[in-house]
Enzyme design. Sequence first.
Site, PDB file in Angstrom:
ATOM      1  N   GLU A 293     -17.920   3.956 -19.082  1.00 19.69           N
ATOM      2  CA  GLU A 293     -18.583   4.583 -17.925  1.00 19.69           C
ATOM      3  C   GLU A 293     -17.600   5.078 -16.867  1.00 19.69           C
ATOM      4  O   GLU A 293     -17.819   6.142 -16.279  1.00 19.69           O
ATOM      5  CB  GLU A 293     -19.581   3.594 -17.321  1.00 19.69           C
ATOM      6  CG  GLU A 293     -20.527   4.232 -16.340  1.00 19.69           C
ATOM      7  CD  GLU A 293     -21.797   3.416 -16.123  1.00 19.69           C
ATOM      8  OE1 GLU A 293     -22.023   2.404 -16.820  1.00 19.69           O
ATOM      9  OE2 GLU A 293     -22.579   3.810 -15.239  1.00 19.69           O
TER      10      GLU A 293
ATOM     11  N   TYR B 198     -27.920   0.215 -15.121  1.00 26.26           N
ATOM     12  CA  TYR B 198     -29.143   0.710 -14.470  1.00 26.26           C
ATOM     13  C   TYR B 198     -30.264  -0.350 -14.468  1.00 26.26           C
ATOM     14  O   TYR B 198     -31.288  -0.174 -13.813  1.00 26.26           O
ATOM     15  CB  TYR B 198     -29.665   1.974 -15.162  1.00 26.26           C
ATOM     16  CG  TYR B 198     -28.693   3.131 -15.241  1.00 26.26           C
ATOM     17  CD1 TYR B 198     -27.483   3.110 -14.550  1.00 26.26           C
ATOM     18  CD2 TYR B 198     -28.983   4.253 -16.016  1.00 26.26           C
ATOM     19  CE1 TYR B 198     -26.584   4.164 -14.648  1.00 26.26           C
ATOM     20  CE2 TYR B 198     -28.093   5.318 -16.102  1.00 26.26           C
ATOM     21  CZ  TYR B 198     -26.895   5.261 -15.417  1.00 26.26           C
ATOM     22  OH  TYR B 198     -26.021   6.314 -15.522  1.00 26.26           O
TER      23      TYR B 198
ATOM     24  N   GLN C 200     -18.518  12.477 -19.903  1.00 32.86           N
ATOM     25  CA  GLN C 200     -19.623  12.692 -18.971  1.00 32.86           C
ATOM     26  C   GLN C 200     -19.156  13.041 -17.569  1.00 32.86           C
ATOM     27  O   GLN C 200     -19.844  13.781 -16.895  1.00 32.86           O
ATOM     28  CB  GLN C 200     -20.587  11.505 -18.963  1.00 32.86           C
ATOM     29  CG  GLN C 200     -21.939  11.938 -18.434  1.00 32.86           C
ATOM     30  CD  GLN C 200     -22.972  10.856 -18.471  1.00 32.86           C
ATOM     31  OE1 GLN C 200     -23.312  10.299 -17.447  1.00 32.86           O
ATOM     32  NE2 GLN C 200     -23.477  10.545 -19.636  1.00 32.86           N
TER      33      GLN C 200
ATOM     34  N   SER D 240     -35.303  12.443 -13.592  1.00 38.07           N
ATOM     35  CA  SER D 240     -36.513  12.549 -12.791  1.00 38.07           C
ATOM     36  C   SER D 240     -37.498  11.503 -13.278  1.00 38.07           C
ATOM     37  O   SER D 240     -37.630  11.277 -14.480  1.00 38.07           O
ATOM     38  CB  SER D 240     -37.148  13.935 -12.886  1.00 38.07           C
ATOM     39  OG  SER D 240     -38.284  13.932 -12.039  1.00 38.07           O
TER      40      SER D 240
HETATM   41  P1  A2P Z   1     -37.287  12.568  -8.832  1.00 35.50           P
HETATM   42  O1  A2P Z   1     -37.013  11.465  -9.768  1.00 35.50           O
HETATM   43  O2  A2P Z   1     -38.206  12.182  -7.715  1.00 35.50           O
HETATM   44  O3  A2P Z   1     -37.740  13.865  -9.514  1.00 35.50           O
HETATM   45  P2  A2P Z   1     -29.611  12.679 -10.683  1.00 35.50           P
HETATM   46  O4  A2P Z   1     -28.614  13.293  -9.778  1.00 35.50           O
HETATM   47  O5  A2P Z   1     -29.381  11.231 -10.936  1.00 35.50           O
HETATM   48  O6  A2P Z   1     -29.802  13.494 -11.937  1.00 35.50           O
HETATM   49  O7  A2P Z   1     -31.003  12.720  -9.883  1.00 35.50           O
HETATM   50  C1  A2P Z   1     -31.657  13.924  -9.664  1.00 35.50           C
HETATM   51  C2  A2P Z   1     -32.446  13.878  -8.375  1.00 35.50           C
HETATM   52  O8  A2P Z   1     -33.121  15.119  -8.188  1.00 35.50           O
HETATM   53  C3  A2P Z   1     -33.497  12.796  -8.346  1.00 35.50           C
HETATM   54  O9  A2P Z   1     -33.573  12.296  -7.027  1.00 35.50           O
HETATM   55  C4  A2P Z   1     -34.793  13.516  -8.708  1.00 35.50           C
HETATM   56  O10 A2P Z   1     -35.894  12.917  -8.060  1.00 35.50           O
HETATM   57  C5  A2P Z   1     -34.538  14.924  -8.185  1.00 35.50           C
HETATM   58  N1  A2P Z   1     -35.073  15.973  -9.060  1.00 35.50           N
HETATM   59  C6  A2P Z   1     -35.188  15.952 -10.412  1.00 35.50           C
HETATM   60  N2  A2P Z   1     -35.677  17.123 -10.854  1.00 35.50           N
HETATM   61  C7  A2P Z   1     -35.847  17.913  -9.778  1.00 35.50           C
HETATM   62  C8  A2P Z   1     -36.301  19.241  -9.599  1.00 35.50           C
HETATM   63  N3  A2P Z   1     -36.696  19.976 -10.630  1.00 35.50           N
HETATM   64  N4  A2P Z   1     -36.357  19.722  -8.333  1.00 35.50           N
HETATM   65  C9  A2P Z   1     -35.974  18.984  -7.267  1.00 35.50           C
HETATM   66  N5  A2P Z   1     -35.515  17.716  -7.389  1.00 35.50           N
HETATM   67  C10 A2P Z   1     -35.448  17.182  -8.624  1.00 35.50           C
END
Ligand code: A2P
Length: 321
Positions: free
Chosen positions: A120, A58, A193, A282
């Site tokens: 991974e 990352y 994972q 997020s």
């Molecule tokens: P953001 O960082 O802008 O909140 P992953 O699949 O890697 O776990 O990523 C999750 C994705 O969903 C990210 O793009 C994140 O964007 C977004 N996200 C995280 N929390 C929420 C939420 N509570 N509601 C909607 N989208 C979310």
Amino acid sequence: MYLSAAYHRIPLSDGNSIPIIGLGTYSEPRLTPKGTCARSVKIAIDTGYRHIDGAYLYQNEHEVGEAIREKIAEGKVQRQDIFYCGKLWATHHDPQMVRPTLERTLKDLQLDYVDLYIIEIPMAFKPGDEFYPKDENGKWLYHKSNLCATWEALEACKDAGLVKSLGVSNFNRRQLELILNKPGLKHKPVSNQVQLDKGREVECHPYFTQPKLLKFCQQHDIVIIAYSPLGTSRNPSWVNVSSPPLLKDALLNSLGKKYNKTAAQVVLRFNIQRGVVVIPKSFNPERIKENFQIFDFSLTEEEMKGIEDLNKNVRFVEMLM
Ligand code: A2P
């Protein structure tokens, strides 16, 4: 199992434990302003998160480490309160590369150990500095690797105190069995994972609930950690965007209405209530907080069953690149 915002660890088979929610930290490095990851990890720790999921791949482990160390220096947490998971990428499977790769992660984090270190993906790429090596025709440069030999090198890292627990990621049942049945196995994988099979990753969310893999892992005391539990960032470069968006689901939204929660909170609650660790990413302060507010309600058995029945065997992640 009683889970609360203040204490939400679940046991691992090696005697350690893992917080059932963690902050995911993958964000496309070229599109993410410097400092965003560090700021997000600090907000997460202030919110109550004690588990951070990261990886050398990352390219932001130095920011994760900076945030953790700052919170320790502030007296907000102690090192043992924090659970950090790092990952061995596919270009580093050769046994002699395992320890130096983990040591590089520790150097970036400026920490003495990681809590969990996982393979991974179960296949290897050509060793080197390129994360995704391809030949001149754009074909992946795979590399023959011996997962059992890689695992033995990881076991040595645990014995040396560089890592507390060992796990895997993107492993299917056959690949898990390879490790579990390895002659002379010293340390069992404590977690899985996800799984990658011929370039396709396996996820864990209500459109892909993985009942068989979940059962196999439970039978072997392997905790499932769900990445992309909210259905991914829907980035078209690696996500099949024709798949239905999970957070728009009618049932999840109607349950959200009932409990005064969002669909995202319902999904996360569904997983932790069935013993699955969730690591939603997020970098948005409001959503980091929103995703943690899942300890003040619970779903009924019938509602859990209803969400399980949403399973459509839909994969979001397709490795389209
Ligand atoms: P953001 O960082 O802008 O909140 P992953 O699949 O890697 O776990 O990523 C999750 C994705 O969903 C990210 O793009 C994140 O964007 C977004 N996200 C995280 N929390 C929420 C939420 N509570 N509601 C909607 N989208 C979310």
